[in-house]
Design a protein around this motif. Structure first.
Motif, PDB file in Angstrom:
ATOM      1  N   SER A 175       0.816  -1.204   0.000  1.00  5.07           N
ATOM      2  CA  SER A 175       0.000   0.000   0.000  1.00  5.07           C
ATOM      3  C   SER A 175       0.858   1.266   0.000  1.00  5.07           C
ATOM      4  CB  SER A 175      -0.954  -0.007   1.198  1.00  5.07           C
ATOM      5  OG  SER A 175      -0.252   0.372   2.347  1.00  5.07           O
ATOM      6  N   GLU A 176       2.120   1.155   0.428  1.00 11.13           N
ATOM      7  CA  GLU A 176       2.924   2.367   0.582  1.00 11.13           C
ATOM      8  C   GLU A 176       3.796   2.677  -0.638  1.00 11.13           C
ATOM      9  OE1 GLU A 176       2.615   4.520   2.767  1.00 11.13           O
ATOM     10  OE2 GLU A 176       4.368   5.805   2.464  1.00 11.13           O
ATOM     11  N   TYR A 177       4.356   1.628  -1.202  1.00 13.71           N
ATOM     12  CA  TYR A 177       5.316   1.878  -2.286  1.00 13.71           C
ATOM     13  C   TYR A 177       4.691   1.605  -3.639  1.00 13.71           C
ATOM     14  CZ  TYR A 177       8.271   1.311   1.802  1.00 13.71           C
ATOM     15  OH  TYR A 177       8.807   1.430   3.053  1.00 13.71           O
ATOM     16  N   ARG A 178       4.978   2.499  -4.563  1.00 11.83           N
ATOM     17  CA  ARG A 178       4.505   2.251  -5.909  1.00 11.83           C
ATOM     18  C   ARG A 178       5.635   1.597  -6.698  1.00 11.83           C
ATOM     19  NH1 ARG A 178       1.875   7.641  -7.174  1.00 11.83           N
ATOM     20  NH2 ARG A 178       0.828   7.415  -5.168  1.00 11.83           N
ATOM     21  N   PHE A 179       5.404   0.441  -7.233  1.00 13.12           N
ATOM     22  CA  PHE A 179       6.429  -0.205  -8.053  1.00 13.12           C
ATOM     23  C   PHE A 179       5.727  -0.996  -9.149  1.00 13.12           C
ATOM     24  CE2 PHE A 179       5.367  -2.829  -4.438  1.00 13.12           C
ATOM     25  CZ  PHE A 179       5.154  -4.082  -4.972  1.00 13.12           C
ATOM     26  N   ARG A 180       6.490  -1.351 -10.140  1.00 17.20           N
ATOM     27  CA  ARG A 180       5.896  -2.058 -11.259  1.00 17.20           C
ATOM     28  C   ARG A 180       5.412  -3.438 -10.798  1.00 17.20           C
ATOM     29  NH1 ARG A 180       9.481  -2.377 -16.482  1.00 17.20           N
ATOM     30  NH2 ARG A 180       9.554  -0.123 -16.156  1.00 17.20           N
TER      31      ARG A 180
ATOM     32  N   ASN B 119       2.866  -3.959  -8.863  1.00 18.07           N
ATOM     33  CA  ASN B 119       2.242  -3.875  -7.553  1.00 18.07           C
ATOM     34  C   ASN B 119       0.853  -4.526  -7.548  1.00 18.07           C
ATOM     35  OD1 ASN B 119       0.603  -2.922  -5.422  1.00 18.07           O
ATOM     36  ND2 ASN B 119       2.108  -1.328  -4.967  1.00 18.07           N
ATOM     37  N   ARG B 120       0.018  -4.080  -8.489  1.00 24.03           N
ATOM     38  CA  ARG B 120      -1.357  -4.574  -8.495  1.00 24.03           C
ATOM     39  C   ARG B 120      -1.412  -6.063  -8.838  1.00 24.03           C
ATOM     40  NH1 ARG B 120      -6.119  -0.824 -10.079  1.00 24.03           N
ATOM     41  NH2 ARG B 120      -6.903  -2.304  -8.551  1.00 24.03           N
TER      42      ARG B 120
END
Lengths: 304, 279, 417
Positions: free
Chosen positions: B100-105, B107-108
């Motif tokens: 929930s905190e880090y955006r990375f490729r 993620n979803r």
């Protein structure tokens, strides 16, 4: 974000992802794969295409028990939906009434059976319903209803229903708690406002509170579905792996167990077991998808 | 319409219903415990009576305690429940935080991959789990159960915790980062304490199925030294099915520790459940 | 006994320490959960008196789970050194998969006759893979006090049997037959193959099925189910939910008069029943007819090829073949009759009665034990299900026969036209 290699990302994610992948995701995929193989009598595993599925669905010795288990499982689920969840809703609604004395004691005690082992529950109820011990019969006699007593667990017509009700008795605490928590999270002023407008408690419940907790009711439904199509322990503890009489209490879990593990002189088969597991996987997947695409969508639209 | 007498009678009705259901929930358990203290003949002739001077007997308990390893079974159960519980909470919260905190490729995609475990029960992978455990030489060890139960509990834990971690105010995190707090300290010293109620919620959902499980002990660890209480009770009862003193005592002994544990934990667990409130 | 055990253990330990000999540990896998105490308190100490260096552990799994769990554990490599063997097909399948060691050349085998070894040999009789241990005999127990009270005689013919049941039913509050169908296996193993031997003339009928000369739909088989269909009237209220344990309780508490069973139950009732009980053999059609009894080779013991203590295991088997063991086993594990050639005097009166039937009657094994359980659908399982349904009155004897025959024909060459 930062330029440096995100070590912390690895640190936070790795343990969960590793354990989950190795001991849950990989075995599941491997099971799907294994269903395409077959073992020869001397133990050599060879590719078999969809052969196992043709056997499971096309050979009467397999398809009969499979459809029977699937249908019984469906009945098991329907009984939970009709009995467990409405009772859970009712209890939660009563518990969430304002200024209810002893609410904590009630919810603690009602939740208690959920924590007991299914095996223990199975034995306890088998004793309770035993015609030999006669507790239930004596109880019914007390109300002059002794003639109603039957060996419910032993009749083809009633064994499955009885087992489903035992399961309801044990697990009603879970929907109760989930719904209760959801009801408590509804802001008080919303209810107050309705009250001031002169709405009756009955009306407030159905028109305001229930719509607000619909997502929770949906969650309860899907948890019940997945839980029921995975059930095994209770039937195994009470009726054994043969799920008698005449397989009338056989559900997918017991069918899977017999196929995979074998029973008495029937020897288990890992590949046919994987095939049954794959079918269970598909059944659950279809159920969950139906839920997400039909029910969940409507719910969200309704809410906003 | 909302007259005082009406209100009083409806209140009575509410209590009547709740009390009635509570009785239904407790009656079978109480009955078993009562009868476990009676002699064999009294169990049969008058199951609903309390043990009296003539009918009181501890024969069943004596036999059960002498002939089975209840303490061992209970210890095994505790071990294979509490260790996964701790691991699920810890690893689950860590993963939820990262997701929930880090955006990375990816993620979803990763979140979806992890969520799949909620829908698809791990039991369906039994065939190959057994093969893995045989390969790792872990059959009949506690570790086999601990690993499987941890894997089983993670998906739901991550799903619920992600939502809670997302609710932690942005300012709090920014303030900490401005002071130069590392990501690790931020999580362990600030975030983790904040989401404690949610962790309690997750705990109960993780614990109940593990504690009750009969499937994996039966398949992965049926050996005499690793048996859990479920398996132990099941086999003990199979062995003495005809000796009702022992059966009832065994059942009571299997129930009592849970009751004690529940009495201690229920306040925490239920407070967590209701204050955290599953959305 | 406990004391002796610890002394033995102490001596073993001392010997091990002083001589520096590594004591070997053997684990026996068995389904006889009921015999755990007997093994630990009597049999193993007796073995240790001769072989103090070998430690033996008895590991029992519930009978209904034994086969699948032993199969899985042999595959996983976690099974014990000594495997208690079911007769015929199940152990043969284990042997074919390489999970039982061939015992050829073991001198102990000379102590057994061919009929005993047949249950644990390959079809060609060349290789034996388990040492025969014990057989069980099926029949009926009766409560002597109730029989005296109602002035009943032991029934010898079927007419007398039903007359007896009717008297008990009409003239008393006792349950005539202590039998339930919840667990299903009794319906086959202690009812169908027990009373059936007199109908299909024991081995004659069994071998005719194997050669394809007889079918399950023939009268001598259907008639057994017909008799079973009439038993429901004499069983206890709610017998459909009555477990095997319930039936044992019902008889042990003196609430039922007759208990269809196998000899293995003798020791249970010796401990639990507060009255005297006797045994009678399955009734024949007419007085003077040859009687047939189900005298079933039930239990053998073999060696797990993966065992690291192969020599100790062979030592143990040699001991199992000894006269001492035969005597201990027959008289301590009452109701299991040693299969070795040693003459054993049976002390228990009921056990002595049952073993005396061997002199008056022809013996046969359980109908489907040999070969018939090999195919799909599994006949053992099918027989449990249809036989309990016949007792429940939910399946007609003809349909039961039809279903079994149909399943048999699907895979057994000599039966399919």
């Amino acid at each position: 974000m930062k330029r440096a290699f995100p070590w912390h990302l690895i640190f936070f994610l790795a343990p969960a992802v590793l354990i989950y992948t190795l001991f849950s995701a990989y075995p599941l995929f491997d099971t799907l794969r294994l269903s395409l193989f077959t073992d020869s009598p001397d133990g050599v595993r060879q590719f078999h295409g969809l052969g196992n599925f043709f056997t499971l669905l096309g050979d009467d010795n397999w398809s009969g028990p499979f459809w029977n288990a699937l249908w019984n499982n469906t009945k098991f689920f329907i009984i939970h939906m009709l009995v467990q969840n409405p009772i859970g809703l009712l209890l939660a609604a009563l518990l969430s009434l304002k200024d209810l004395r002893g609410a904590r004691a009630y919810r603690t005690l009602i939740f208690l059976p959920t924590l007991l082992s299914v095996v223990i529950i199975g034995f306890i109820w088998q004793l309770m319903l035993s015609p030999l011990w006669g507790v239930t019969e004596g109880f019914l006699d007390f109300f002059g209803l002794g003639f109603l007593f039957e060996a419910w667990l032993g009749r083809e017509s009633s064994a499955l229903i009885t087992l489903a009700l035992i399961s309801v008795w044990q697990f009603v605490g879970i929907p109760m708690m989930l719904i209760y928590a959801a009801l408590l999270s509804i802001p008080d002023d919303l209810i107050e406002a309705a009250h001031v407008d002169g709405a009756s408690p009955w009306r407030i419940f159905w028109r305001i509170r229930v719509p607000l907790i619909l997502p929770t009711l949906g969650l309860v439904t899907i948890l019940t579905f997945v839980g029921n199509f995975n059930a095994f322990e209770l039937i195994y503890a009470v009726k054994g792996a043969l799920a008698g009489p005449n397989f009338s209490t056989d559900i997918l879990g017991t069918f899977f167990y017999r196929t995979f593990f074998g029973y008495q002189s029937q020897i288990g088969s890992a590949t046919m077991g994987a095939t049954v597991a794959t079918m269970m996987f598909l059944v659950i997947l279809v159920g969950v998808m139906l839920y997400f695409f039909i029910v969940q969508r409507r719910l969200t639209r309704y809410q906003w | 319409m909302n007259g005082p007498s009406n209100r009083l009678s409806s209140k009575a009705l509410v209590h009547f219903t709740l009390l009635g259901y509570t009785l239904i929930a407790l009656f079978p358990i109480i009955l078993v415990i009562i009868n476990s203290f009676k002699s064999r003949r009294a169990i049969f002739t008058d199951p609903l009576a309390l043990p009296g001077p003539d009918s009181f007997s501890l024969a069943g308990y004596a036999k059960v305690l002498e002939e089975s390893n209840f303490l061992l079974f209970f210890g095994n159960s505790l071990l294979v429940t509490l260790v996964p519980l701790f691991l699920v909470m810890l690893f689950g919260a860590m993963a939820a935080w990262a997701l929930s905190e880090y955006r990375f490729r990816g993620n979803r995609l990763l979140a979806l991959f992890l969520a799949m475990g909620i829908m698809v029960p791990i039991r369906l992978g039994t065939v190959s789990i057994l093969e893995i455990m045989v390969g790792l030489n872990l059959v009949n060890t506690h570790l086999a159960l601990i690993l499987v139960y941890t894997a089983q509990g993670l998906p739901l834990a991550i799903l619920i915790l992600t939502e809670f971690v997302g609710q932690v105010p942005e300012e709090l995190k920014e303030a900490a980062r401005c002071e130069g707090v590392s990501e690790y300290r931020l999580f362990f010293q600030i975030i983790l304490p904040l989401i404690r109620p949610a962790v309690a919620t997750v705990a109960i959902f993780t614990m109940v199925p593990i504690w009750n499980d009969l499937w994996f002990p039966l398949i992965l660890a049926p050996g005499p030294s690793t048996q859990t209480i479920q398996l132990g009770v099941q086999q003990f009862i199979g062995q003495y099915a005809t000796d009702w003193n022992s059966v009832l005592s065994a059942l009571s002994l299997a129930v009592l520790p849970v009751l004690v544990l529940y009495a201690f934990l229920s306040q925490h667990l239920i407070r967590g459940l209701t204050s955290g409130a599953v959305k | 006994m406990k004391k002796m055990q610890t002394t033995v253990a102490g001596v073993t330990l001392a010997a091990t320490l002083s001589l520096g000999v590594q004591a070997e540990t053997l684990t026996i896998e068995s389904w006889r959960v009921d015999d755990k105490d007997l093994w630990e308190d009597i049999l193993i100490p007796a073995f240790n008196a001769e072989h103090p260096n070998i430690e033996v552990r008895f590991n029992a799994t519930a009978p209904t789970e034994y086969d699948s769990s032993i199969n899985a554990r042999l595959q996983a490599g976690t099974a014990g050194d000594l495997i208690t063997c079911r007769p015929f097909d199940q152990s043969l399948s284990l042997f074919n998969q390489g999970y039982l060691q061939p015992l050829n050349g073991l001198d102990a085998l000379d102590n057994y006759q061919d009929f005993a070894k047949r249950a644990w040999s390959t079809d060609d009789g060349e290789t034996t893979f388990c040492l025969p241990m014990a057989s069980v005999i099926h029949g009926f127990f009766y409560n002597k006090a109730i029989f005296d009270e109602l002035d009943l005689d032991i029934p010898e013919t079927r007419d007398e049997f039903f007359a007896t049941l009717n008297t008990i039913k009409d003239d008393s509050d006792y349950t005539p037959l202590a039998l339930g169908t919840n667990d299903q296996w009794e319906a086959n193993q202690i009812v169908f193959t027990n009373i059936g031997a007199n109908y299909w003339k024991g081995e004659e009928g069994r071998l005719a099925l194997l050669s394809g000369d007889a079918k399950f739909t023939d009268d001598e088989f259907v008639d057994v189910w017909k008799e079973m269909a009439s038993w429901g009237d004499y069983m206890g209220r709610g017998y459909e939910a009555q477990t095997y344990g319930d039936s044992q309780n019902l008889f042990a508490l003196g609430r039922a008069a007759i208990y269809p069973t196998g000899s293995w139950d003798i020791s249970y009732f010796n401990n639990q029943a507060i009255f005297e009980f006797g045994a009678f053999k399955p009734p024949v059609a007419d007085s003077g007819d040859t009687c047939y009894i189900s005298d079933h080779t039930d239990m053998g013991i073999g060696i797990n090829p993966a065992s690291k203590n192969g020599d100790a295991a062979r030592t143990f088997l040699d001991w199992v073949a000894s006269a001492d063991f035969a005597d201990l086993f027959t008289n301590e594990v009452t109701g299991f009759f040693s299969l070795s050639n040693h003459q054993v005097e049976v002390q228990d009166p009921v056990a002595a009665e049952m073993i005396s039937w061997r002199n008056d009657c022809e013996s046969t094994i359980r109908l489907n034990a040999q070969v018939m359980n090999r195919g799909t659908p599994n006949m053992e399982q099918e027989l449990w299900v249809v036989s309990s349904q016949v007792l429940n009155g939910t399946l007609s004897p003809e349909d039961a026969a039809e279903q079994i025959q149909d399943g048999f024909e699907q895979w057994y060459e000599p039966q399919s036209k």
